[in-house]
Design an enzyme around this catalytic site. Structure first.
Site, PDB file in Angstrom:
ATOM      1  N   HIS A   1       1.083  -1.016   0.129  1.00  0.00           N
ATOM      2  CA  HIS A   1      -0.001   0.075  -0.136  1.00  0.00           C
ATOM      3  C   HIS A   1       0.484   1.096   0.091  1.00  0.00           C
ATOM      4  O   HIS A   1       2.377   1.389   0.589  1.00  0.00           O
ATOM      5  CB  HIS A   1      -0.928   0.232   1.231  1.00  0.00           C
ATOM      6  CG  HIS A   1      -0.230  -0.127   2.756  1.00  0.00           C
ATOM      7  ND1 HIS A   1       0.673  -1.148   3.215  1.00  0.00           N
ATOM      8  CD2 HIS A   1      -0.519   0.737   3.694  1.00  0.00           C
ATOM      9  CE1 HIS A   1       0.573  -0.557   4.499  1.00  0.00           C
ATOM     10  NE2 HIS A   1       0.393   0.096   4.127  1.00  0.00           N
TER      11      HIS A   1
ATOM     12  N   HIS B   1       0.868   5.366   1.009  1.00  0.00           N
ATOM     13  CA  HIS B   1       0.451   6.550   1.864  1.00  0.00           C
ATOM     14  C   HIS B   1       0.234   7.754   1.602  1.00  0.00           C
ATOM     15  O   HIS B   1       1.582   7.908   0.922  1.00  0.00           O
ATOM     16  CB  HIS B   1       1.007   6.435   3.276  1.00  0.00           C
ATOM     17  CG  HIS B   1       0.790   5.859   4.288  1.00  0.00           C
ATOM     18  ND1 HIS B   1       0.071   5.398   5.583  1.00  0.00           N
ATOM     19  CD2 HIS B   1       1.904   4.244   4.073  1.00  0.00           C
ATOM     20  CE1 HIS B   1       0.084   3.922   5.779  1.00  0.00           C
ATOM     21  NE2 HIS B   1       1.178   3.770   5.280  1.00  0.00           N
TER      22      HIS B   1
END
Length: 112
Positions: A93, A95
């Site tokens: 992932h 941010h």
């Protein structure tokens, strides 16, 4: 992966065929978003070229939404890759952290 929080059906802000965006449940800054490939894999280094393109396509959309809604003065884009780098959820992932001129910000908060 049945135990992976990012593999569950989470409320998405928007998505494309290979990735999706959601707001972080423990935001570091106002508007903190996550961009997550749909296929389960550990870090962005294991992403396919198509997944990387999909993530960065959503990054542009996330930026546009955050500029309109929150009017940040800048952004940090962070990928913690591996436990030693502060990765807690072991699913790739990215941010997206809107930044504001007058905020007090601890760089250690990026490592989570």
């Amino acid at each position: 992966m049945p135990d992976c929080i990012f593999c569950k059906n989470l409320p998405k802000v928007f998505e494309n065929e290979l990735a999706y965006v959601l707001y972080d449940i423990k935001p570091i800054t106002k508007g903190h978003m996550l961009i997550i490939p749909k296929r389960h894999h550990l870090t962005l280094f294991e992403s396919t070229p198509e997944e990387i393109r999909a993530v960065f396509e959503l990054l542009q959309r996330a930026k546009a939404i955050l500029l309109k809604e929150n009017k940040p003065d800048g952004f940090n884009i962070v990928a913690n890759c591996g436990e030693a780098a502060g990765q807690i959820v072991m699913h790739a992932h990215l941010h997206v952290l809107p930044r504001y001129k007058d905020e007090k910000f601890n760089l250690q908060a990026l490592i989570h």
